[in-house]
Scaffold this active site. Sequence first.
Site, PDB file in Angstrom:
ATOM      1  N   HIS A  54       0.857  -1.183   0.000  1.00 43.24           N
ATOM      2  CA  HIS A  54       0.000   0.000   0.000  1.00 43.24           C
ATOM      3  C   HIS A  54       0.892   1.232   0.000  1.00 43.24           C
ATOM      4  O   HIS A  54       2.121   1.138   0.089  1.00 43.24           O
ATOM      5  CB  HIS A  54      -0.937  -0.002   1.210  1.00 43.24           C
ATOM      6  CG  HIS A  54      -2.162  -0.839   1.025  1.00 43.24           C
ATOM      7  ND1 HIS A  54      -3.080  -0.606   0.027  1.00 43.24           N
ATOM      8  CD2 HIS A  54      -2.611  -1.925   1.712  1.00 43.24           C
ATOM      9  CE1 HIS A  54      -4.045  -1.487   0.107  1.00 43.24           C
ATOM     10  NE2 HIS A  54      -3.792  -2.313   1.108  1.00 43.24           N
ATOM     11  N   ASP A  77       0.075   6.422  -4.262  1.00 45.56           N
ATOM     12  CA  ASP A  77      -1.139   6.017  -4.983  1.00 45.56           C
ATOM     13  C   ASP A  77      -1.550   7.057  -6.021  1.00 45.56           C
ATOM     14  O   ASP A  77      -1.856   6.729  -7.170  1.00 45.56           O
ATOM     15  CB  ASP A  77      -2.296   5.826  -4.003  1.00 45.56           C
ATOM     16  CG  ASP A  77      -2.182   4.551  -3.186  1.00 45.56           C
ATOM     17  OD1 ASP A  77      -1.252   3.771  -3.433  1.00 45.56           O
ATOM     18  OD2 ASP A  77      -3.025   4.339  -2.297  1.00 45.56           O
TER      19      ASP A  77
END
Length: 392
Positions: free
Chosen positions: A138, A167
């Site tokens: 992540h 991200d």
Amino acid sequence: MEAAFAGVKVLDVSRLLPGPFCSMLLADFGAEVIKIEDPGGGDYIRWWSPFLGKNSGFHAVLNRNKKSLTLNLKHPEGKRIFKRLAETADVVLEGFRPGVMDRLGLGYEVLRALNPRLIYCAITGYGADGPRALRAGHDINYLALNGVLSYSGHQGNPTLSGVQVADLGGGALYAAFAIATALFARERLGEGQYIDLAMADGALTWHCLRWGKYLADGLVPTQGDDFLNHGFACYNLYATRDGRTMSLGALEPRFWQVFCATVGRPEWDTPRYFEPGPHQRDLQGEVAALFLTRDLCEWTELFAGADCCCEPVLNLDEVLADEQTRQRQMVVEMIHEAWGAYRQLGIAPKLSRTPGTIRGHAPELGEHTAGILAAMGIDAAAQAQLRAAKAI
């Protein structure tokens, strides 16, 4: 006005944040984005509370201007429909780990054989190859492993940003840029291509300033060692008397001079303000003590007419009400027939000839399935059979 990506069809198989943000950017500028979702539940982010109507608020922001088609890509009929769509699509966007689409029989080489003009963009954590290619990750992991967190924060405590740098910055924005680049190249070369985009790679390039410094001085960056990461008094965050925070970015001499004059501390205005050394800690302490003497609103009023890069740290409620935000149309008032009134994020790039537009709300799960399949020549009876077989 003609939209920049009018006529461009995107099949978006991605979920959560990076891929959907990328396809939202394309949709804002006119692309037809068909969000391919599993019939059992769709994009996971739909079910993250809190909710607007039957869907998550996260979904409402990320999936505006898109269509939702439920399609079981593990079912033979679902695969067949996807391939038919890919034959006339311009872009396929996916965010699985490397090899997943290949195992489904829907990888780049298969789709390229059907449509040589297809642009296939795969957003992954670590890329299509390398020792971490198949490793889960992540945003926090990508930033940890590529060194960004090593000198973020101060006093020995790495700090997370409130937004997802890898991200969004390393993944979604680079993907949108890469897709636009590939579309441009296709106009000259006549064929599409494969885009291998790793979020860790993208965020690594955000080191650019520290990388340049490291090349020149050979010093490994650490927390608080530089003027951009809590090392200097002139570029830092300071608490106010009422527990709020002011941001000071008076890097250039003229800004520092104005700051010192505005707060009545002309003795701080010496060349040493922009020199590294132990004195920076002392100066930071003095500036910090000064900011603790007034409330945020008082400092904001004081610096309103001072050109020295000193601004309050606003909370999100204050940002939404800010006149600059509203005049730039970065908050858009929307009304949904089921959700009611809500506020949507605006479109950042302001193009004079082909501006982006918010034309629709985030779709309900499978909202456009019947219409898309009907346009492909699949009638209601056939759709009922596909639904019974759990292919759609």
